[in-house]
Design a protein around this motif. Structure first.
Motif, PDB file in Angstrom:
ATOM      1  N   PRO A   1      -7.126  -4.709  50.413  1.00 59.11           N
ATOM      2  CA  PRO A   1      -6.464  -3.549  51.002  1.00 59.11           C
ATOM      3  C   PRO A   1      -7.345  -2.305  50.873  1.00 59.11           C
ATOM      4  O   PRO A   1      -8.008  -2.094  49.859  1.00 59.11           O
ATOM      5  CB  PRO A   1      -5.182  -3.410  50.169  1.00 59.11           C
ATOM      6  N   ALA A   2      -7.346  -1.469  51.902  1.00 57.60           N
ATOM      7  CA  ALA A   2      -8.234  -0.301  51.929  1.00 57.60           C
ATOM      8  C   ALA A   2      -7.688   0.844  51.087  1.00 57.60           C
ATOM      9  O   ALA A   2      -6.490   1.162  51.137  1.00 57.60           O
ATOM     10  CB  ALA A   2      -8.429   0.165  53.364  1.00 57.60           C
TER      11      ALA A   2
ATOM     12  N   VAL B   1     -12.894   1.928  38.712  1.00 59.04           N
ATOM     13  CA  VAL B   1     -13.144   0.581  39.244  1.00 59.04           C
ATOM     14  C   VAL B   1     -11.819  -0.064  39.659  1.00 59.04           C
ATOM     15  O   VAL B   1     -10.891  -0.175  38.858  1.00 59.04           O
ATOM     16  CB  VAL B   1     -13.867  -0.280  38.194  1.00 59.04           C
ATOM     17  N   LEU B   2     -11.759  -0.518  40.922  1.00 58.93           N
ATOM     18  CA  LEU B   2     -10.553  -1.156  41.450  1.00 58.93           C
ATOM     19  C   LEU B   2     -10.918  -2.505  42.072  1.00 58.93           C
ATOM     20  O   LEU B   2     -11.114  -2.610  43.289  1.00 58.93           O
ATOM     21  CB  LEU B   2      -9.894  -0.262  42.507  1.00 58.93           C
ATOM     22  N   PRO B   3     -11.024  -3.561  41.268  1.00 60.85           N
ATOM     23  CA  PRO B   3     -11.318  -4.881  41.833  1.00 60.85           C
ATOM     24  C   PRO B   3     -10.220  -5.311  42.803  1.00 60.85           C
ATOM     25  O   PRO B   3      -9.048  -4.993  42.616  1.00 60.85           O
ATOM     26  CB  PRO B   3     -11.351  -5.793  40.602  1.00 60.85           C
ATOM     27  N   GLY B   4     -10.613  -6.027  43.853  1.00 58.68           N
ATOM     28  CA  GLY B   4      -9.634  -6.542  44.790  1.00 58.68           C
ATOM     29  C   GLY B   4      -9.225  -5.560  45.868  1.00 58.68           C
ATOM     30  O   GLY B   4      -8.277  -5.832  46.629  1.00 58.68           O
ATOM     31  N   PHE B   5      -9.933  -4.430  45.965  1.00 59.60           N
ATOM     32  CA  PHE B   5      -9.641  -3.440  46.996  1.00 59.60           C
ATOM     33  C   PHE B   5     -10.919  -3.063  47.737  1.00 59.60           C
ATOM     34  O   PHE B   5     -12.014  -3.097  47.175  1.00 59.60           O
ATOM     35  CB  PHE B   5      -9.017  -2.176  46.399  1.00 59.60           C
TER      36      PHE B   5
ATOM     37  N   ALA C   1      -4.635   1.428  58.283  1.00 58.74           N
ATOM     38  CA  ALA C   1      -3.912   2.206  57.277  1.00 58.74           C
ATOM     39  C   ALA C   1      -4.592   2.007  55.930  1.00 58.74           C
ATOM     40  O   ALA C   1      -5.245   0.992  55.694  1.00 58.74           O
ATOM     41  CB  ALA C   1      -2.449   1.783  57.201  1.00 58.74           C
ATOM     42  N   ALA C   2      -4.428   2.993  55.055  1.00 58.29           N
ATOM     43  CA  ALA C   2      -5.083   2.929  53.745  1.00 58.29           C
ATOM     44  C   ALA C   2      -4.228   3.611  52.691  1.00 58.29           C
ATOM     45  O   ALA C   2      -3.410   4.487  52.998  1.00 58.29           O
ATOM     46  CB  ALA C   2      -6.467   3.586  53.802  1.00 58.29           C
TER      47      ALA C   2
ATOM     48  N   HIS D   1       2.172  -1.725  45.160  1.00 58.89           N
ATOM     49  CA  HIS D   1       2.417  -1.313  46.543  1.00 58.89           C
ATOM     50  C   HIS D   1       1.368  -1.843  47.519  1.00 58.89           C
ATOM     51  O   HIS D   1       1.337  -1.437  48.670  1.00 58.89           O
ATOM     52  CB  HIS D   1       2.499   0.205  46.638  1.00 58.89           C
ATOM     53  N   GLY D   2       0.481  -2.738  47.044  1.00 58.27           N
ATOM     54  CA  GLY D   2      -0.603  -3.207  47.888  1.00 58.27           C
ATOM     55  C   GLY D   2      -0.306  -4.467  48.641  1.00 58.27           C
ATOM     56  O   GLY D   2      -1.149  -4.961  49.388  1.00 58.27           O
TER      57      GLY D   2
END
Length: 256
Positions: A20-21, A39-43, A83-84, A255-256
């Motif tokens: 997700p962006a 750091v946000l892994p998975g985004f 959307a982001a 919320h992702g």
């Protein structure tokens, strides 16, 4: 770092990761590298330098945060992102709120860090005028040192960011502060913003006191009470990135 041209400006943009962006919006006198340690892994993490900041090649003219919100949406358009999640610090939060008002369908959620919805009061404007005028007079080192102490409250972080300010033309820094001073109030429209929202604030923030963050969280329909970070100044993504990232990962995961 790549360049994206939108709305007549050439923005320096970093786009990394998958998922997700998340669009990161930096604070005044900072640049997109302020998010380096969050750091946000998975985004998919997208960052850009605002007009009058960092490596963006703009027309050098002042702008408003409504303009910045349109810039942010233009960058999403250029990257084909429908959307982001918007994550904004200080002026980045002002921009995120306005993006949510202008194009709510493009905003998955809001994370607002040491930001506010009201215009600055007179005392804050007077302080910012001194900073603006100091930069305009060419006193970048002296003015930059003073403002970084206020923003960061960390000698190590100040030592890193002062050379970045010195690399910017003095007039550009002065105009960037003028933009901040011109922020209008969006407080009367917060009830229109229904996206899920996270509000984070440093408990020791001086430029935007914690009460502003509490008021912002209370007025946004999709927000829980403000998350206060003890003994933290105005810029937790720089001085306390691990704590900031943990809050973001929890919220975005929900919320992702």
């Amino acid at each position: 770092m790549n360049t994206i041209t939108t709305r007549g400006q050439r923005f320096a943009v970093t786009d990394s990761g998958h998922g997700p962006a998340v669009l990161f919006l930096h604070g005044n006198l900072m640049d997109s590298t302020m998010w380096d340690d969050v750091v946000l892994p998975g985004f998919r993490c997208i960052r850009f330098d605002f007009r009058l900041h960092g490596a963006t090649a703009d027309d050098g003219l002042p702008f408003t945060y409504w303009d910045a919100a349109r810039d942010a949406v233009g960058i999403l358009d250029a990257l084909d992102v429908p959307a982001a999640h918007l994550v904004g610090h200080s002026q980045g939060g002002f921009t995120a709120l306005r993006a949510a008002l202008l194009a709510p369908e493009r905003v998955t959620s809001l994370s607002l860090i040491d930001s506010a919805a009201d215009a600055f009061p007179g005392a804050a404007l007077a302080q910012m005028a001194r900073i603006r005028d100091g930069f305009a007079a060419g006193a970048v080192t002296e003015t930059g040192s003073a403002v970084l102490e206020l923003l960061l409250g960390s000698r190590a972080a100040e030592a890193h960011w002062l050379p970045r300010l010195r690399r910017q033309p003095a007039g550009r820094l002065s105009r960037a502060v003028s933009v901040l001073m011109g922020a209008d109030s969006a407080a009367h429209r917060l009830a229109e913003i229904t996206a899920p929202a996270l509000v984070v604030h440093g408990a020791a923030d001086q430029p935007i006191p914690p009460g502003a963050g509490a008021a912002l969280a209370a007025a946004l329909p999709g927000a829980k009470p403000v998350e206060l970070l003890d003994i933290v100044a105005h810029t937790p993504p720089v001085t306390h990135p691990a704590e900031t990232a943990a809050l973001l990962r929890s919220f975005l995961g929900e919320h992702g």
